[in-house]
Design an enzyme around this catalytic site. Structure first.
Site, short mmCIF file in Angstrom:
data_model
loop_
_atom_site.label_atom_id
_atom_site.label_comp_id
_atom_site.label_asym_id
_atom_site.label_seq_id
_atom_site.Cartn_x
_atom_site.Cartn_y
_atom_site.Cartn_z
NE ARG A 66 -12.16 0.32 10.26
CZ ARG A 66 -13.13 -0.28 10.96
NH1 ARG A 66 -12.84 -0.88 12.10
NH2 ARG A 66 -14.36 -0.26 10.53
CG HIS A 70 -13.44 5.06 11.64
ND1 HIS A 70 -14.42 4.22 12.09
CD2 HIS A 70 -13.04 4.56 10.45
CE1 HIS A 70 -14.62 3.25 11.20
NE2 HIS A 70 -13.78 3.43 10.20
N GLY A 76 -14.15 16.04 11.90
CA GLY A 76 -12.77 16.47 11.65
C GLY A 76 -11.73 15.77 12.51
CG ASN A 97 -16.30 4.48 15.89
OD1 ASN A 97 -15.56 4.37 14.93
ND2 ASN A 97 -16.61 5.62 16.44
CG HIS A 197 -8.98 -1.55 3.23
ND1 HIS A 197 -10.23 -1.48 2.65
CD2 HIS A 197 -9.08 -0.86 4.40
CE1 HIS A 197 -11.04 -0.77 3.43
NE2 HIS A 197 -10.36 -0.38 4.49
CB THR A 198 -1.89 -2.80 1.99
OG1 THR A 198 -0.78 -3.68 1.82
CG2 THR A 198 -1.42 -1.64 2.86
CG ASP A 249 -2.54 -7.70 1.04
OD1 ASP A 249 -2.60 -8.79 0.42
OD2 ASP A 249 -1.59 -6.90 0.91
CG ASP A 257 2.65 -4.77 -0.05
OD1 ASP A 257 1.41 -4.68 0.02
OD2 ASP A 257 3.25 -5.84 0.10
#
Ligand code: HEM
Ligand SMILES: *[C@@H]1O[C@H](CO)[C@@H](O)[C@H](O)[C@H]1NC(C)=O
Ligand SMILES: CC(=O)N[C@H]1CO[C@H](CO)[C@@H](O)[C@@H]1O
Length: 330
Positions: A66, A70, A76, A97, A197-198, A249, A257
């Site tokens: 993550r 961000h 960039g 943040n 987001h797994t 998840d 996965d």
């Protein structure tokens, strides 16, 4: 034209083409073997640090992934998110943040220290972040891919530059698509990258509206599976301690996965921005495909991560190679 003049003209044209090719190279291009002579073992050194950190805490995985996202979406992929400001006004201090887990910062700082011990002053923090982001995906069972390198570290890090540049969990498909498009990422890339987001957590406040105040006709978001909604309500009662977080998840929270997409099909997407990928008919076919075919997801995720790593990069003599990832060189 005389023969001699013609030769002369060709020579100039040739030089011009070579010059333009060199400028292009200096302009936007990262390359895989950027450190092959200046720091040939950089990837092995980073990988070693990341896996040691992973053996101490699983949070290394979501936190590092993550953090990279961000960083790239705000000015960039230039490690601007790593900067600490004594005044509390750097990029990492922005409210979006607030929930970046400390283990991501720690991973990058440790990897930088290990790299500096072998190749001082050569490898950017931005490149170390990109390598570490790939390594955590692999450690959690996700696809491997080669990482392009040659990024330089940015000279700007401001909390005020964050607002409006990161997607919100309440975004609909169009809003999600357009914020990714601003970063040269397609809707397909966006759907694939959401698969991050797994792993990891979300605090209750980011989806509580789906449980208690969805709309005038239904307090609970009807796109939520009703058993899952019950589970979430018991994990996140109203006015719950703001530090409480639940798995993004719910089925395989520690494996990288495609189960994330199967969850969406089953009404078990935690954030609105997750579930909308299935409920909107435009993106639903891609979600169905990723849910059924792990190979399709892995390929799309790897491609999209490489594209994410190109966003707004500084190269050549732009920016600097920071000695300490959390401070600009003085
Ligand atoms: C598509 C738009 C996206 C939205 C709206 C979004 C939003 C969020 C939110 C609200 C959280 C929970 C934060 C918290 O409460 O602590 C979260 C967590 C997370 N996001 Fe995203 N995100 C998006 C895309 C991405 C992408 C592209 C990546 C990486 C490639 C990513 C990686 C993660 C990870 C790994 C976590 C878990 C963090 C942890 O457990 O420390 N997200 N995201
Ligand atoms: C998107 O791509 C264009 C063309 O290559 C480039 O000029 C622009 O800087 C890129 N934008 C970002 C945010 O990377
Ligand atoms: C991990 C991290 O540095 N988080 C910071 C995010 O911003 C808040 C202030 O808004 C800081 O207190 C956190 O330390």
């Amino acid at each position: 034209m005389s023969r001699k003049k013609e030769m002369e003209a060709w020579k100039w044209l040739y030089l011009l083409v070579v010059l333009m090719m060199m400028m292009r190279r200096g302009e936007g291009q990262l390359i895989e073997n950027f450190y092959s002579s200046s720091c040939p073992n950089v990837e092995a050194i980073v990988q070693q640090t990341v896996s040691t950190k992973f053996s101490q805490t699983f949070t290394t995985i979501p936190a590092t992934l993550r953090l990279f996202f961000h960083d790239c979406f705000v000015t960039g992929c230039d490690a601007s998110v790593m900067i600490s400001s004594p005044n509390g006004d750097a990029e990492k201090d922005a409210s979006d943040n607030l929930s970046l887990a400390g283990d991501g910062f720690d991973t990058v700082i440790k990897a930088k220290a290990a790299v500096e011990a072998t190749c001082p002053g050569v490898v950017s923090c931005a490149d170390i972040m990109a390598i570490a982001a790939r390594d955590v995906v692999v450690l959690a069972g996700g696809p491997s891919f080669s990482v392009e390198l040659g990024r330089r570290d940015g000279l700007v890090s401001q909390a005020s530059l964050v607002a409006g540049n990161l997607p919100e969990p309440t975004f609909n498909l169009n809003q999600l698509t357009s914020i990714f498009a601003k970063n040269n990422l397609s809707q397909f890339d966006m759907i694939a990258l959401s698969g991050a987001h797994t792993v990891g957590f979300s605090h209750c406040s980011r989806f509580a509206n789906r449980l208690y105040s969805f709309s005038s006709s239904s307090t609970v978001d009807p796109s939520l599976n009703s058993n899952y909604a019950q589970q979430l309500m018991s994990a996140c009662p109203q006015n719950v301690d703001p530090s409480i977080a639940v798995d993004l998840d719910p089925v395989t929270p520690q494996t990288f996965d495609n189960v994330y997409y199967q969850n969406l099909v089953a009404g078990k997407g935690l954030l609105s921005s997750d579930e909308v990928l299935f409920s909107d008919p435009t993106s639903q076919p891609t979600v169905n495909d990723f849910a059924k075919n792990p190979g399709d997801f892995n390929g799309a995720f790897a491609t999209a991560m490489r594209k994410l790593g190109r966003v707004g990069v500084k190269i050549g003599n732009q920016g600097q190679i920071r000695r300490d990832c959390s401070a600009f060189n003085s």
